[in-house]
Scaffold this motif. Structure first.
Motif, PDB file in Angstrom:
ATOM      1  N   VAL A  81     -11.071  13.927  -5.337  1.00  0.00           N
ATOM      2  CA  VAL A  81      -9.694  13.861  -6.176  1.00  0.00           C
ATOM      3  C   VAL A  81      -9.758  12.488  -6.705  1.00  0.00           C
ATOM      4  CG1 VAL A  81      -8.688  15.344  -4.575  1.00  0.00           C
ATOM      5  CG2 VAL A  81      -7.506  13.622  -5.907  1.00  0.00           C
ATOM      6  N   ARG A  85      -9.939  10.344 -10.931  1.00  0.00           N
ATOM      7  CA  ARG A  85      -8.987   9.213 -11.523  1.00  0.00           C
ATOM      8  C   ARG A  85      -9.685   8.003 -11.486  1.00  0.00           C
ATOM      9  NH1 ARG A  85      -2.928   9.655 -11.121  1.00  0.00           N
ATOM     10  NH2 ARG A  85      -2.762  11.702 -10.553  1.00  0.00           N
ATOM     11  N   ARG A 292      -7.856  18.109  -0.449  1.00  0.00           N
ATOM     12  CA  ARG A 292      -7.316  18.451  -1.646  1.00  0.00           C
ATOM     13  C   ARG A 292      -5.733  18.334  -1.734  1.00  0.00           C
ATOM     14  NH1 ARG A 292      -9.428  23.326  -2.902  1.00  0.00           N
ATOM     15  NH2 ARG A 292     -11.185  22.866  -1.326  1.00  0.00           N
ATOM     16  N   ASP A 296      -3.615  15.551  -3.655  1.00  0.00           N
ATOM     17  CA  ASP A 296      -2.774  15.915  -4.888  1.00  0.00           C
ATOM     18  C   ASP A 296      -1.434  15.313  -4.598  1.00  0.00           C
ATOM     19  OD1 ASP A 296      -4.861  16.986  -6.035  1.00  0.00           O
ATOM     20  OD2 ASP A 296      -4.573  18.997  -5.554  1.00  0.00           O
ATOM     21  N   TYR A 299      -1.168  11.638  -5.337  1.00  0.00           N
ATOM     22  CA  TYR A 299      -1.209  11.128  -6.497  1.00  0.00           C
ATOM     23  C   TYR A 299      -0.109  11.628  -6.937  1.00  0.00           C
ATOM     24  CZ  TYR A 299      -5.600   8.962  -6.138  1.00  0.00           C
ATOM     25  OH  TYR A 299      -6.843   8.257  -5.999  1.00  0.00           O
ATOM     26  N   ALA A 300       0.634  12.575  -6.584  1.00  0.00           N
ATOM     27  CA  ALA A 300       1.981  12.963  -7.342  1.00  0.00           C
ATOM     28  C   ALA A 300       3.105  11.832  -6.983  1.00  0.00           C
ATOM     29  CB  ALA A 300       2.431  14.363  -6.716  1.00  0.00           C
TER      30      ALA A 300
END
Lengths: 330, 330
Positions: A81, A85, A292, A296, A299-300
DNA sequence: CTGAAAGCGCTAACAC
DNA sequence: GTGTTAGCGCTTTCAG
């Protein structure tokens, strides 16, 4: 960069814009700058750019031991992930060493990572409070944060152990050995709780002789099992709540010639578990999913999500392969 | 840092000295500064410091896939030597993707890593030449550098495959299947060469029907083996020159009920290989040693070693566990 | 769409 | 043993 600007006949800022793929630069200028970059073998200094822009594009992953399949699988999922980015991952292994964790956290914070995935070795995490207040984003994995409030992604160890034990009970086993890791390790403790709960749910009492914790390695697991089986009324089933210990247990049963007589369920899957004879029944934690999810969530947060921290529980799954389906001996 | 200096009543440079544990600062001042650092929750900005000092304390490790045991073990060994220097490791997986390698190398160079460990996906590495000239230190692992000159740590694949094949021949096998990875992968090709050399040394001819390359996964290995054995004169032994393929082969033999009839030797050890039935005989590459060597060489270069680049060959070792010692059927 | 000036947080080089 | 000055390589702000 100065040289590039000179060669391309533009200002520093324009080069910066091109290198960072910012919009609002005319195509011919982009081309000119790009050519100059190549001619000079210019390499954009990411560190210098971070200094001003306050984001490094690096996330840290402090795991138990990158060489074990659980940590390695997690790392891989995080990496995948992060890569989307164009971020990069800084990793290190903690080996359950408290001092190492604090030192590495300090190091990574010093390097201004944009976020941190932590599978902690410590049990008290209040030392992180100042950094958290200063804006550090941390997601805990596999173990719960204590003394601070932050996101976590955990396996439901209690339920996993409960299911494993119930599975064995359902087949008629009444003497089920629990071989576990150090009870001071949170996940190990939870698995013990799940084991006990399943016994209680079946109306049984806990037999302390059938609980052997403190097993860290496959060798320890192997010896512990041999010791327990050297008794007049040995168990008919074994729940080994750590993967290395399950391997040791399998090895011990093999040595005793009991692989097909004694039921065995492990916690945490590993490659080849299906190729053993009999195939090893395990409680599987989906590392890919866990990694994951953790990434996630991280990053949120990095993207500015300020909702209250959450505790995410991933349900483990019982995978039947044979070893756990052996009935008790008549 | 300015605030710390103010609170401690000293100059910026003095704080810098204390934070970096430089000598020649009096004890009372160290104490004062340390107290101020703690009071203010000051975190030394490593990135900013790098900008001036030209060393980041980071090494990059570009591996095949950090979730496989070979890469993961390598990473762990690298990490251990890096940690002794208080350095940290930036990792990523290449998955045999050429473009990814180039992009990640560019990224890591941009981040000014002090050195790079590379297990390349590409076959032509001349793209690294400008960076090498600019002082980048790179050590190749597992695969040879092409088009540039730099240090490498390689497994002697030819010899490993030769030994494995000779071992089978020594037991009287004459029809030995070689199940291998893509022949375009250098290590796979070398293993094929070792297999051929052993046959030649035994005065035998290569039977093209007994060479099946291009097998990447355990599923492919499994199916390939099943296909080959569906013939009037099947092989009596199998050399599976990649660990996933060996696993597939073991699974296929199990399905055919031939686990104890057909000899099997794998390349590259993995956890639990000894617990299979029969135990899997393999050619083992010592990942820990390889990782340590690569890191030691890299750090020697970082420390200024300018001797000519070297190619270090690590001998693999045949580990007998049973599957490779099955004699040909009468 | 492009540029000039200021400064991110720190350390090298020198002075004191 | 400690402080001062300059500047690492880039981006931000604001002006044009």
């Amino acid at each position: 960069m100065r040289d590039v600007a000179a060669l391309a006949g533009v200002s520093l800022k324009t080069v910066s814009r091109v290198v960072n793929r910012e919009p609002n630069v005319s195509a011919p200028i982009v081309a000119k700058v790009t050519r100059a970059v190549e001619r000079l073998n210019y390499r954009h200094n990411v560190g210098a750019s971070n200094l001003r822009s306050r984001r490094t594009g690096v996330i840290g992953a402090l795991l138990q031991d990158v060489s074990n399949s659980f940590s390695a699988g997690l790392l891989r999922a995080l990496e995948d992930v992060a890569r989307q980015r164009r971020h990069v991952v800084l990793t290190a292994s903690l080996d359950e060493e408290v001092e190492r964790e604090r030192q590495l956290v300090g190091d990574l914070v010093g390097r201004r990572v944009d976020g941190l995935i932590l599978m902690p070795a410590t049990r008290d995490h209040s030392y992180l409070a100042p950094d958290l207040r200063a804006g550090l984003r941390v997601v805990f994995v596999d173990r719960e944060p204590h003394g601070i409030v932050t996101d976590s992604v955990l396996v439901d160890n209690v339920t996993g152990a409960f299911d494993a034990t119930r599975h064995l009970l359902g087949q008629g086993h009444r003497r089920i050995l629990h071989l576990g890791d150090l009870d001071t390790i949170e996940t190990a403790h939870q698995r013990q709780l799940g084991y006990e709960a399943a016994l209680r749910a079946a109306g049984m009492r806990l037999d302390p002789d059938l609980v052997v914790t403190g097993q860290r390695t496959s060798e320890m697991g192997e010896e512990a099992l041999l010791r327990v089986f050297d008794s007049p009324s040995p168990p008919t089933a074994v729940f080994a709540s750590r993967n290395t210990v399950a391997i040791g247990a399998a090895r011990a049963l093999r040595r005793l010639g009991l692989s097909h007589q004694i039921a065995l369920v492990g916690f945490d899957d590993f490659p080849l578990a299906d190729l053993l004879e009999p195939g090893l029944t395990v409680v599987r934690q989906d590392v890919g999913l866990i990694g994951r999810m953790a990434a996630d969530i991280l990053y949120a947060r990095i993207d500015g999500d300020t909702s209250p921290a959450e505790r995410h529980l991933v349900p483990p799954k019982l995978v039947l392969r044979g070893s756990g389906e052996i009935p008790p001996r008549a």
